[in-house]
Scaffold this active site. Structure first.
Site, PDB file in Angstrom:
ATOM      1  N   HIS A  82       0.857  -1.187   0.000  1.00 25.16           N
ATOM      2  CA  HIS A  82       0.000   0.000   0.000  1.00 25.16           C
ATOM      3  C   HIS A  82       0.888   1.231   0.000  1.00 25.16           C
ATOM      4  O   HIS A  82       1.928   1.230   0.657  1.00 25.16           O
ATOM      5  CB  HIS A  82      -0.899   0.012   1.245  1.00 25.16           C
ATOM      6  CG  HIS A  82      -2.079   0.897   1.089  1.00 25.16           C
ATOM      7  ND1 HIS A  82      -2.001   2.261   1.301  1.00 25.16           N
ATOM      8  CD2 HIS A  82      -3.354   0.632   0.720  1.00 25.16           C
ATOM      9  CE1 HIS A  82      -3.193   2.776   1.073  1.00 25.16           C
ATOM     10  NE2 HIS A  82      -4.038   1.826   0.714  1.00 25.16           N
TER      11      HIS A  82
ATOM     12  N   ASP B 202      -7.921  -5.193   0.139  1.00 23.87           N
ATOM     13  CA  ASP B 202      -8.440  -6.093  -0.891  1.00 23.87           C
ATOM     14  C   ASP B 202      -8.127  -7.558  -0.625  1.00 23.87           C
ATOM     15  O   ASP B 202      -8.650  -8.428  -1.316  1.00 23.87           O
ATOM     16  CB  ASP B 202      -7.874  -5.704  -2.265  1.00 23.87           C
ATOM     17  CG  ASP B 202      -8.566  -4.477  -2.810  1.00 23.87           C
ATOM     18  OD1 ASP B 202      -9.764  -4.334  -2.545  1.00 23.87           O
ATOM     19  OD2 ASP B 202      -7.918  -3.674  -3.483  1.00 23.87           O
TER      20      ASP B 202
HETATM   21  N1  ACO Z   1       4.001  -7.694  -4.146  1.00 22.99           N
HETATM   22  C1  ACO Z   1       5.343  -7.697  -4.262  1.00 22.99           C
HETATM   23  N2  ACO Z   1       6.099  -6.587  -4.132  1.00 22.99           N
HETATM   24  C2  ACO Z   1       5.464  -5.451  -3.849  1.00 22.99           C
HETATM   25  C3  ACO Z   1       4.066  -5.374  -3.691  1.00 22.99           C
HETATM   26  C4  ACO Z   1       3.344  -6.559  -3.857  1.00 22.99           C
HETATM   27  N3  ACO Z   1       2.016  -6.573  -3.747  1.00 22.99           N
HETATM   28  N4  ACO Z   1       3.715  -4.115  -3.428  1.00 22.99           N
HETATM   29  C5  ACO Z   1       4.836  -3.405  -3.411  1.00 22.99           C
HETATM   30  N5  ACO Z   1       5.910  -4.208  -3.661  1.00 22.99           N
HETATM   31  C6  ACO Z   1       7.312  -3.812  -3.729  1.00 22.99           C
HETATM   32  C7  ACO Z   1       7.631  -3.247  -5.099  1.00 22.99           C
HETATM   33  O1  ACO Z   1       8.064  -4.231  -5.997  1.00 22.99           O
HETATM   34  C8  ACO Z   1       8.718  -2.253  -4.755  1.00 22.99           C
HETATM   35  O2  ACO Z   1       9.905  -2.976  -4.492  1.00 22.99           O
HETATM   36  P1  ACO Z   1      11.341  -2.337  -4.878  1.00 22.99           P
HETATM   37  O3  ACO Z   1      11.457  -1.095  -4.057  1.00 22.99           O
HETATM   38  O4  ACO Z   1      12.300  -3.406  -4.498  1.00 22.99           O
HETATM   39  O5  ACO Z   1      11.285  -2.063  -6.354  1.00 22.99           O
HETATM   40  C9  ACO Z   1       8.268  -1.692  -3.403  1.00 22.99           C
HETATM   41  O6  ACO Z   1       7.494  -2.740  -2.804  1.00 22.99           O
HETATM   42  C10 ACO Z   1       7.403  -0.455  -3.538  1.00 22.99           C
HETATM   43  O7  ACO Z   1       6.314  -0.763  -4.374  1.00 22.99           O
HETATM   44  P2  ACO Z   1       5.591   0.251  -5.354  1.00 22.99           P
HETATM   45  O8  ACO Z   1       4.817  -0.476  -6.392  1.00 22.99           O
HETATM   46  O9  ACO Z   1       6.575   1.278  -5.810  1.00 22.99           O
HETATM   47  O10 ACO Z   1       4.599   0.930  -4.326  1.00 22.99           O
HETATM   48  P3  ACO Z   1       3.416   1.891  -4.692  1.00 22.99           P
HETATM   49  O11 ACO Z   1       3.169   2.697  -3.485  1.00 22.99           O
HETATM   50  O12 ACO Z   1       3.694   2.612  -5.972  1.00 22.99           O
HETATM   51  O13 ACO Z   1       2.216   0.902  -5.009  1.00 22.99           O
HETATM   52  C11 ACO Z   1       0.428  -0.587  -4.732  1.00 22.99           C
HETATM   53  C12 ACO Z   1       1.252   0.540  -4.094  1.00 22.99           C
HETATM   54  C13 ACO Z   1      -0.040  -0.174  -6.135  1.00 22.99           C
HETATM   55  C14 ACO Z   1      -0.802  -0.842  -3.882  1.00 22.99           C
HETATM   56  C15 ACO Z   1       1.325  -1.836  -4.808  1.00 22.99           C
HETATM   57  O14 ACO Z   1       1.676  -2.237  -3.505  1.00 22.99           O
HETATM   58  C16 ACO Z   1       0.652  -2.972  -5.555  1.00 22.99           C
HETATM   59  O15 ACO Z   1       0.698  -3.008  -6.790  1.00 22.99           O
HETATM   60  N6  ACO Z   1      -0.005  -3.944  -4.821  1.00 22.99           N
HETATM   61  C17 ACO Z   1      -0.698  -5.022  -5.445  1.00 22.99           C
HETATM   62  C18 ACO Z   1      -2.043  -4.563  -5.955  1.00 22.99           C
HETATM   63  C19 ACO Z   1      -3.037  -4.287  -4.822  1.00 22.99           C
HETATM   64  O16 ACO Z   1      -3.190  -5.092  -3.920  1.00 22.99           O
HETATM   65  N7  ACO Z   1      -3.723  -3.135  -4.929  1.00 22.99           N
HETATM   66  C20 ACO Z   1      -4.738  -2.743  -3.964  1.00 22.99           C
HETATM   67  C21 ACO Z   1      -4.277  -1.583  -3.146  1.00 22.99           C
HETATM   68  S1  ACO Z   1      -5.501  -1.110  -1.965  1.00 22.99           S
HETATM   69  C22 ACO Z   1      -6.614  -0.258  -2.872  1.00 22.99           C
HETATM   70  O17 ACO Z   1      -6.336   0.321  -3.867  1.00 22.99           O
HETATM   71  C23 ACO Z   1      -7.982  -0.270  -2.425  1.00 22.99           C
END
Ligand code: ACO
Length: 378
Positions: A261, A315
């Protein structure tokens, strides 16, 4: 003016001032108008919580009765909207159907009297009342059935389940759904709410505001993640496959759905409540075949990625709850919209109170004074 550095996804950059909700991502706190989500989940209901979010305070008994009554009276859809829906392909995604229907309301209520409190009130009531009916109508119509009319004697969530499943729900199931709706109703400046605010800032009508928010919520990185969680649990299939699955995701740098998140760096407080609701449902109606897989996945993700602040988000468990309530997987995100409409409307109103059109800047990375190359030379 201080010029800020560019941050992808506007991370950490305030887009507005708001008194609607508050999140502390380090301590796992979510409050609506200052009231902790845990307290609302225990003591309130979705309609009352919507009033709190939209009108800024808990209603008196009389205000709540009036609010509920007005919503009940506006649940029906115009037959022309139902006729329009008949033309939608049954294989289309219900979020696309919902976005089209929300936008279509603007055709029927096209006045933009944004300085008239009666117009604002009518739009709030109409949207809260009709969005669930639209979701349920599309569900029945794509199966070739007529939509059922809403029942005025049923509460918000009970009526929604009744319209979806064509039978009166168990009050326990309706109450669980009602808590889910409260939990998803608002969450500061997330992508769909930001989208609603940008649209609202142009002073367009509230139906266009909601249609743009629905379109934004539909994406798999936002509201669409709950659907993806179920597909992922099905793909993993069994507890033994969890560890290799996580290791593979880490190796390929692919996202594990329902985790991570932008704001929370601990387990999302809503996921804690949703897991408890899922367990209550399983106790009454039998456990979900993928619950063991889900619990193991959360354990392994915590072990491998907890240090990066990646924990279960809202979620993760919501899909398991909705599945137990008999809601089809591709309706999970529309159900999210049924709930988030309260937050979108609250932000729409707040935006109108101190409106300035959104017009951020950019950092240009292209060329300048480039020659126009004739077609024959390209
Ligand atoms: N699985 C594996 N790695 C992850 C995940 C995940 N679900 N979420 C974040 N990371 C890692 C990224 O790969 C990144 O790693 P790095 O720094 O080594 O490259 C780091 O954590 C930061 O992740 P970002 O994607 O840059 O974080 P951001 O804040 O942009 O994205 C998001 C947040 C979109 C929710 C992301 O965590 C994600 O895609 N999660 C999966 C989808 C999801 O569950 N979405 C629902 C969110 S809640 C909602 O919208 C109601």
């Amino acid at each position: 003016m201080t010029v800020c550095e560019y941050r992808a996804g506007l991370e950490g950059i305030p887009a507005t001032q708001s008194s609607i909700s508050f999140v502390d991502g380090q301590r796992g706190i979510l409050e609506y108008r200052g009231i902790p989500i845990e307290e609302l989940a225990q003591k309130s209901n979705f309609v009352e919580t919507s009033h709190l979010l939209i009108w800024g305070k808990l209603p008196t008994k009389e205000e709540l009765e009036n609010f509920e009554q007005e919503i009940r009276l506006h649940r029906r859809l115009k037959y022309r909207i139902r006729d329009m829906m008949k033309c939608f392909p049954e294989g289309g995604h219900p979020m696309d159907a919902l976005q089209a229907c929300a936008a279509a309301l603007g055709l029927f209520y096209s006045r933009r009297a944004l300085d008239d409190p009666a117009y604002i009130n009518a739009a709030v009531i109409r949207l809260l009342a009709k969005i669930p009916t639209m979701v349920a109508a599309f569900q029945l119509m794509r199966k070739g059935n007529d939509p059922v009319q809403p029942r005025d004697d049923l509460g918000y969530s009970a009526n929604f389940l009744y319209m979806l499943n064509e039978k009166e729900p168990d009050p326990f199931a309706a109450q669980i759904l009602d808590v889910c709706l409260m939990l998803h109703a608002e969450h500061t400046i997330n992508a769909s709410t930001f989208s609603a605010m940008v649209t609202a800032s142009t002073l367009t009508d509230p139906y266009a505001v909601v249609a743009s928010a629905v379109g934004t919520l539909a994406g798999p990185l936002h509201g669409g993640a709950n659907e993806e969680v179920i597909s992922m649990l099905e793909e993993i299939g069994s507890v033994e496959n969890v560890r290799p699955y996580v290791e593979q995701c880490i190796e390929k740098k692919s996202k594990i759905m329902g985790f991570g998140h932008r704001v929370y760096k601990v387990k999302d407080p809503r996921a804690i409540i949703l897991q408890d609701l899922a367990e209550q449902l399983f106790e009454k109606y039998g456990v979900d075949q993928f619950y063991d897989v889900a619990v193991e996945l959360e354990r392994v993700v915590h072990e491998k990625m907890g240090h990066k602040g990646i924990y279960a988000n809202v979620d993760y468990y919501s899909g398991l709850v909705y599945r137990k309530l008999g809601i089809p997987t591709d309706l999970f995100t529309p159900v999210f919209a049924v709930s988030r409409i309260a937050g979108w409307l609250a932000h729409w109103k707040e935006q109108l109170n101190e409106n300035r059109i959104f017009r951020p800047t950019q950092i240009y990375t292209g060329t300048h004074a480039a020659p126009y190359i004739p077609m024959s030379e390209r």
